[in-house]
Design an enzyme around this catalytic site. Structure first.
Site, PDB file in Angstrom:
ATOM      1  N   LYS A 282      53.951  39.539  32.776  1.00  0.00           N
ATOM      2  CA  LYS A 282      52.990  40.639  32.693  1.00  0.00           C
ATOM      3  C   LYS A 282      52.743  41.213  34.088  1.00  0.00           C
ATOM      4  O   LYS A 282      52.260  40.508  34.968  1.00  0.00           O
ATOM      5  CB  LYS A 282      51.654  40.155  32.124  1.00  0.00           C
TER       6      LYS A 282
ATOM      7  N   GLU B 246      49.373  32.133  44.059  1.00  0.00           N
ATOM      8  CA  GLU B 246      49.425  32.845  45.344  1.00  0.00           C
ATOM      9  C   GLU B 246      48.237  33.788  45.361  1.00  0.00           C
ATOM     10  O   GLU B 246      48.221  34.787  44.638  1.00  0.00           O
ATOM     11  CB  GLU B 246      50.735  33.635  45.458  1.00  0.00           C
TER      12      GLU B 246
ATOM     13  N   CYS C  31      48.438  41.122  50.901  1.00  0.00           N
ATOM     14  CA  CYS C  31      47.705  39.865  51.103  1.00  0.00           C
ATOM     15  C   CYS C  31      47.921  39.321  52.510  1.00  0.00           C
ATOM     16  O   CYS C  31      47.143  38.520  52.991  1.00  0.00           O
ATOM     17  CB  CYS C  31      48.150  38.845  50.064  1.00  0.00           C
TER      18      CYS C  31
HETATM   19  P1  NAD Z   1      43.899  40.209  39.924  1.00  0.00           P
HETATM   20  O1  NAD Z   1      43.640  38.763  40.077  1.00  0.00           O
HETATM   21  O2  NAD Z   1      42.812  41.077  39.458  1.00  0.00           O
HETATM   22  O3  NAD Z   1      45.113  40.470  38.921  1.00  0.00           O
HETATM   23  C1  NAD Z   1      46.398  39.931  39.122  1.00  0.00           C
HETATM   24  C2  NAD Z   1      47.102  39.835  37.792  1.00  0.00           C
HETATM   25  O4  NAD Z   1      46.434  38.869  36.990  1.00  0.00           O
HETATM   26  C3  NAD Z   1      47.107  41.129  36.982  1.00  0.00           C
HETATM   27  O5  NAD Z   1      48.328  41.241  36.284  1.00  0.00           O
HETATM   28  C4  NAD Z   1      45.959  40.898  36.017  1.00  0.00           C
HETATM   29  O6  NAD Z   1      46.064  41.648  34.825  1.00  0.00           O
HETATM   30  C5  NAD Z   1      46.097  39.418  35.740  1.00  0.00           C
HETATM   31  N1  NAD Z   1      44.879  38.757  35.263  1.00  0.00           N
HETATM   32  C6  NAD Z   1      43.595  39.089  35.517  1.00  0.00           C
HETATM   33  N2  NAD Z   1      42.752  38.239  34.874  1.00  0.00           N
HETATM   34  C7  NAD Z   1      43.539  37.347  34.230  1.00  0.00           C
HETATM   35  C8  NAD Z   1      43.259  36.228  33.393  1.00  0.00           C
HETATM   36  N3  NAD Z   1      42.019  35.865  33.089  1.00  0.00           N
HETATM   37  N4  NAD Z   1      44.300  35.529  32.890  1.00  0.00           N
HETATM   38  C9  NAD Z   1      45.565  35.885  33.189  1.00  0.00           C
HETATM   39  N5  NAD Z   1      45.888  36.942  33.954  1.00  0.00           N
HETATM   40  C10 NAD Z   1      44.880  37.664  34.479  1.00  0.00           C
HETATM   41  O7  NAD Z   1      44.462  40.691  41.336  1.00  0.00           O
HETATM   42  P2  NAD Z   1      44.829  42.168  41.776  1.00  0.00           P
HETATM   43  O8  NAD Z   1      43.559  42.907  42.027  1.00  0.00           O
HETATM   44  O9  NAD Z   1      45.843  42.726  40.857  1.00  0.00           O
HETATM   45  O10 NAD Z   1      45.583  41.888  43.170  1.00  0.00           O
HETATM   46  C11 NAD Z   1      44.929  41.779  44.390  1.00  0.00           C
HETATM   47  C12 NAD Z   1      44.805  40.335  44.820  1.00  0.00           C
HETATM   48  O11 NAD Z   1      46.089  39.724  44.845  1.00  0.00           O
HETATM   49  C13 NAD Z   1      44.273  40.189  46.219  1.00  0.00           C
HETATM   50  O12 NAD Z   1      43.309  39.165  46.248  1.00  0.00           O
HETATM   51  C14 NAD Z   1      45.489  39.783  47.033  1.00  0.00           C
HETATM   52  O13 NAD Z   1      45.225  39.047  48.197  1.00  0.00           O
HETATM   53  C15 NAD Z   1      46.244  38.980  46.041  1.00  0.00           C
HETATM   54  N6  NAD Z   1      47.647  38.869  46.428  1.00  0.00           N
HETATM   55  C16 NAD Z   1      48.118  37.679  46.883  1.00  0.00           C
HETATM   56  C17 NAD Z   1      49.435  37.555  47.294  1.00  0.00           C
HETATM   57  C18 NAD Z   1      49.992  36.247  47.791  1.00  0.00           C
HETATM   58  O14 NAD Z   1      51.202  36.124  47.853  1.00  0.00           O
HETATM   59  N7  NAD Z   1      49.167  35.269  48.137  1.00  0.00           N
HETATM   60  C19 NAD Z   1      50.278  38.666  47.213  1.00  0.00           C
HETATM   61  C20 NAD Z   1      49.754  39.868  46.744  1.00  0.00           C
HETATM   62  C21 NAD Z   1      48.441  39.968  46.350  1.00  0.00           C
END
Ligand code: NAD
Length: 480
Positions: free
Chosen positions: A173, A248, A282
């Site tokens: 997803k 991550e 990130c």
């Molecule tokens: P998010 O956690 O809101 O969403 C990420 C994904 O998870 C989306 O596909 C979302 O639909 C899904 N999701 C949300 N709630 C869920 C649940 N309850 N169960 C399963 N899936 C769920 O994050 P975002 O706003 O899309 O991305 C930004 C964040 O990602 C920032 O905190 C950033 O630091 C982090 N990030 C980390 C890395 C890394 O490699 N450490 C890389 C890129 C982004």
């Protein structure tokens, strides 16, 4: 533009016919819709994956490698098309999508096409016990991959490529905020000859579609990239089922600058590490810590360089800073700028939204530099994930290290120095999964990638990813 789920090699509407809107952040309008998939759609994807697993797990490594390479080639063939789609969906400058996002998505497939042919199981001869052990590394079965919006195709493929290379089948997803290139990947996989059901892409919201993947009793592992709070929630749902988890998560990365660095290289790189992708990476160095001896000079030069960045429509070739990904995210980032003064911060540059001519309803923000004096402030402790950095000075190595580690996050750190002892001391003592010295975001895909503390659990990259997507089984044979 209608995005559909990709299940068992076919594009289809969500079973309940529910849809979400997809925005173009550069102009703030809806330009398409995507499925709001339910548990039934996820179940259908799971069934397709489970059936495909029976044969995919038995393919030779050469067969898998060939199809992954083909996917990589097709991504590169369509680079302009995919980059334009990514830029429109996410708001990132077209130049960035063309130079970084899409080539990296291809590289992810090509890398694991090669890596799988070199991945081998271990053997241990137990001398004196008349025994030989060998450890099989078998695919897990059906695995779930969930990715965020900031580097859409780049991070989506970073999970899918090792998963399928290792012989698993996938229910994936992408973020509901940036679903477009994941949708286009389905077409590419079909064209490359990836057998039906090996990769299934289900679109929808996190707390419905995403959670249905995490909570599915037969999906054996979850590879997740996203926010720390979401990661904690996923861990809670998955733990009672003993799923393998790779998380991550967020970061609040220090960028530590010493007087003895290559100043010009540091300055140019610091502009990039602060504001690339509107600061929505990130790995961005959002806490800039500068040795007091060069602090005033750095402040002046940095403000000058940042003032030269062009904020504009992402489709323009000369744009350096495009649109933030959504209105809600723009407001969240802006809310941190709004508390700066109350927190004792001083805005040195930026701070305001930008109205871009011809794209008046887009989500634009000036790159913003805030001077702070206390690392305990929210601006330094919370992940803002936008074009906002803070700067503060330090006097000694010990103070710099203490400030750098004074964070609940531990993803990456950047260090600018030419002192060898300092380099090694900091490399050892920084509480992060990645340390860049005199560079930033230089990636060798063989290296372990991931964070400490609230930045996550587990490592992606190279053989680490192949280990994650396989179950090791030891066989011990005693002979007489
Ligand atoms: P998010 O956690 O809101 O969403 C990420 C994904 O998870 C989306 O596909 C979302 O639909 C899904 N999701 C949300 N709630 C869920 C649940 N309850 N169960 C399963 N899936 C769920 O994050 P975002 O706003 O899309 O991305 C930004 C964040 O990602 C920032 O905190 C950033 O630091 C982090 N990030 C980390 C890395 C890394 O490699 N450490 C890389 C890129 C982004």
């Amino acid at each position: 533009m209608k995005i559909q789920n990709y299940i068992n090699g076919e594009f289809e509407n969500p079973i309940e016919d529910n849809w979400l809107e997809n925005y173009n952040p550069a102009i703030g309008v809806v330009y398409g819709r995507l499925p709001n998939s339910t548990t039934e759609d996820v179940e259908k994807a799971y069934q397709a994956a489970a059936t495909a697993f029976l044969s995919w797990s038995q393919t030779t490594l050469e067969e898998r490698s060939k199809v992954l390479s083909k996917i990589a080639d097709l991504i590169l063939d369509k680079i302009q098309f995919l980059a334009a789609a990514e830029s429109k969906d996410n708001g990132k400058p077209i130049s960035l999508a063309t130079e970084i996002d899409i080539p990296r998505a291809a590289a992810n497939f090509q890398f694991f096409a090669n890596a799988i042919t070199q991945f081998s199981s271990e053997a241990h001869e137990s001398i004196g016990m008349n025994a030989v052990n060998f450890t099989l590394r078998q695919p897990l079965g059906v695995v779930g991959c969930i990715s965020p919006w900031n580097l859409p195709l780049y991070l989506f493929t970073w999970k899918i490529a090792p998963a399928i290379a290792a012989g698993n089948c996938v229910v994936a997803k992408p973020s509901e905020i940036t679903p477009m290139t994941a949708y286009l990947l389905g077409e590419i996989c079909t064209e490359a000859g990836l057998p039906k059901g090996v990769l299934n892409i289900v679109h929808g919201l996190g707390n419905t579609t995403g959670e249905a993947i995490v909570a599915h009793p037969n999906i054996k592992a979850i590879s997740f990239t996203g926010g720390t709070k979401t990661g904690a929630y996923i861990a809670k749902v998955a733990a009672p089922m003993f799923k393998k988890l790779s998380l991550e998560l967020g970061g609040k990365n220090p960028n530590i600058i010493f007087e003895d660095c290559n100043y010009e290289k540091m300055l140019a790189t610091t502009v990039r590490s602060s504001f690339t992708n509107q600061g929505q990476i990130c790995l961005c160095g959002s806490r800039i810590l500068v040795e007091d001896k060069i602090y005033d000079q750095f402040k002046k030069d940095f403000v000058q360089r940042v003032s030269e960045l062009i904020v504009g429509n992402p489709s323009a070739e000369n744009t350096n800073i495009g649109a933030l990904v959504s209105k809600a995210h723009l407001e969240k980032v802006k809310s941190y700028i709004d508390i700066a003064e109350a927190e004792g911060g001083k805005i040195l540059f930026g701070g305001n939204k930008v109205v871009v001519k011809g794209s008046e309803n887009g989500y634009y923000l000036l790159p913003t530099i805030i001077e702070v004096s206390d690392n305990k402030c929210k601006l330094n402790q919370e992940e803002i994930f936008g074009p906002v950095v803070t700067i503060m000075s330090f006097k000694s190595d010990a103070e710099a290290l203490q400030l750098a580690n004074d964070s609940k996050y531990g993803l990456s750190a950047t260090l600018w120095t030419n002192n060898l002892n300092r380099t090694l001391q900091f490399s050892k003592q920084l509480q992060t999964g990645i340390v860049w010295v005199n560079t930033w975001m230089l990636r060798d895909l063989r290296t372990p990638f991931g964070g400490q503390k609230d930045s996550g659990v587990g490592r992606e990259g190279g053989f680490e990813a192949l280990r994650f997507f396989t179950e090791s089984k030891n066989i011990c044979i005693q002979y007489e």
